[in-house]
Design an enzyme around this catalytic site. Structure first.
Site, PDB file in Angstrom:
ATOM      1  CG  ASP A   1      14.529  23.747   6.617  1.00  0.00           C
ATOM      2  OD1 ASP A   1      15.511  24.450   5.889  1.00  0.00           O
ATOM      3  OD2 ASP A   1      14.689  22.595   6.559  1.00  0.00           O
TER       4      ASP A   1
ATOM      5  CE  LYS B   1      20.237  23.028  -0.419  1.00  0.00           C
ATOM      6  NZ  LYS B   1      20.796  21.714  -0.977  1.00  0.00           N
TER       7      LYS B   1
ATOM      8  CG  PHE C   1      14.561  17.234   2.533  1.00  0.00           C
ATOM      9  CD1 PHE C   1      14.695  15.726   2.576  1.00  0.00           C
ATOM     10  CD2 PHE C   1      15.748  18.120   2.660  1.00  0.00           C
ATOM     11  CE1 PHE C   1      16.098  15.181   2.708  1.00  0.00           C
ATOM     12  CE2 PHE C   1      16.868  17.341   2.729  1.00  0.00           C
ATOM     13  CZ  PHE C   1      17.259  16.126   2.514  1.00  0.00           C
TER      14      PHE C   1
END
Length: 385
Positions: A216, A245, A130
């Site tokens: 990532d 995040k 993702f």
């Protein structure tokens, strides 16, 4: 009391949170919740963390935003500190993980173009990965459920291979490959840590084919796995790392770090109006200082291992697997994970799901052990029934 004015494309629950302190949250009715979600790994230092609050307030009194035509003092200081801590050569600041991954994809495409013209532009990523919700990052996401026809057409130049599959590596990379894009832990895909040996071999083969490697680390970065960057534990030395995040403890921020052959961006190649604004950098600076303090990351590792050991010790038939790294834990259950999530919420525990059958736990990195055990007691009470 959900808002009728905000588009509910998140499937939000009918809970309105008002305030928080540490690893606790409170709704508008005064109900207390233990936070095993951290805003999906964003509030890495919990809520209302005094040094973070002070830094944000102090910076707001000075300057919140400036144009990227100029450099802020706090932005320059933070960039220098981040690069020193991570060992990279340069950084692009944005506002989110998707934006950081867009930067990485553009950087890889330019790298490939300079190396071999229009032919070298394919991004190889993993099934069950993702990488974001923008069209490019969504296309890099190797999950069909994120590719409905209504958002098409999707851009060309992406290829998927299964994780931990050595046979797939034989044909994964060629003269058209610009980059290999990988998560060390497939968080949204079900909290699946990759095989470190497989990642290292994949990275080596990608480089032999003339490509760069992108890690990532939007969810695994900034201490979440017990090291500042997860790839430190996997030892494959990516040319590019994306972050977001928890990077600024709750203030929207993303970053694309690059080094070596990947240092190809020039003025005008990629920009962001709000990227790296002084307020975000002031917050991120506090986070970096806390994460690099002596023993902080060791405690993250200890807490995560404790959580998984306790969950495994229950020997509950409904639990099919327990996996994770640092303070990312996935509990694979033989139930609808959303229903489990709802029952945990009712009992005062904030969690989320991942994949089709996993309850995901992402508590603040500085959560007290006492609250960890209280939260685990709630999980056991729900799963045992």
């Amino acid at each position: 009391m959900g808002s009728k004015y905000v588009l509910n494309n998140y499937g939000s629950f009918d809970v309105t949170l008002k305030k928080g302190k540490g690893a606790l949250c409170y709704d508008i009715n005064g109900k207390k919740y233990i936070d095993f979600l951290s805003g999906i790994a964003v509030n890495c230092l919990g809520h209302n963390y005094p040094p973070l609050v002070k830094a944000i307030a102090d910076q707001a009194k000075k300057q919140i935003h400036i144009s990227n035509y100029y450099t802020s003092d706090i932005g320059a200081a933070y960039a220098e500190a981040l690069l020193k801590a991570t060992g990279f050569d340069g950084v692009f600041f944005g506002n989110s993980g998707a934006e950081a991954n867009e930067a990485a994809i553009k950087l890889a495409r330019k790298y490939g173009y300079l190396k071999n013209g229009k032919k070298r532009r394919t991004i190889v990523s993993l099934l069950q990965g993702f990488h974001g919700r923008t069209i490019n990052s969504l296309t890099a996401t190797g999950q069909d459920r994120f590719h409905p026809d209504c958002f098409g057409p999707y851009p060309d130049g992406f290829k998927y291979i299964p994780a931990n599959d050595y046979k797939a590596l034989k044909t994964a990379f060629d003269e058209t490959t610009a980059a290999f894009m990988v998560e060390c832990v497939q968080c949204e895909g079900g909290v699946i840590p990759l095989d470190p040996e497989w990642v290292r071999e994949a990275a080596e083969l990608a480089r032999k084919a003339g490509a760069i490697v992108i890690a990532d680390e939007v969810q695994t970065g900034m201490g979440r796995t017990g090291s500042l960057l997860a790839n430190e534990q996997f030892q494959f030395n990516p040319e590019v790392v994306t972050l977001a995040k928890g990077i600024a403890g709750g203030v929207p921020m993303g970053a694309c770090l690059y080094r070596g052959a990947a240092d190809v961006f020039e003025a005008g190649d990629h920009q962001s109006t709000f990227g790296g604004n002084p307020l975000a950098c002031a917050a991120a600076n506090v986070v970096l200082k806390e994460l690099t303090a002596p023993d902080f990351l060791a405690h993250v590792t200890e807490k995560g291992e404790h959580m998984r050991e306790v969950i495994r010790s229950w020997n509950l038939p409904v639990i099919k697997d327990v996996r994770g790294l640092g303070l990312i834990t996935g509990i694979q259950v033989g139930l609808d994970p959303v229903e489990v999530e709802k029952k945990l919420l009712d009992k005062g525990l904030l969690t989320c799901t991942a994949g089709s059958d996993v309850v995901r736990l992402l508590p603040p990195l500085n959560i007290p052990n006492k609250l960890i055990d209280q939260g685990l007691d709630i999980i056991r009470s729900v799963l045992a029934n």
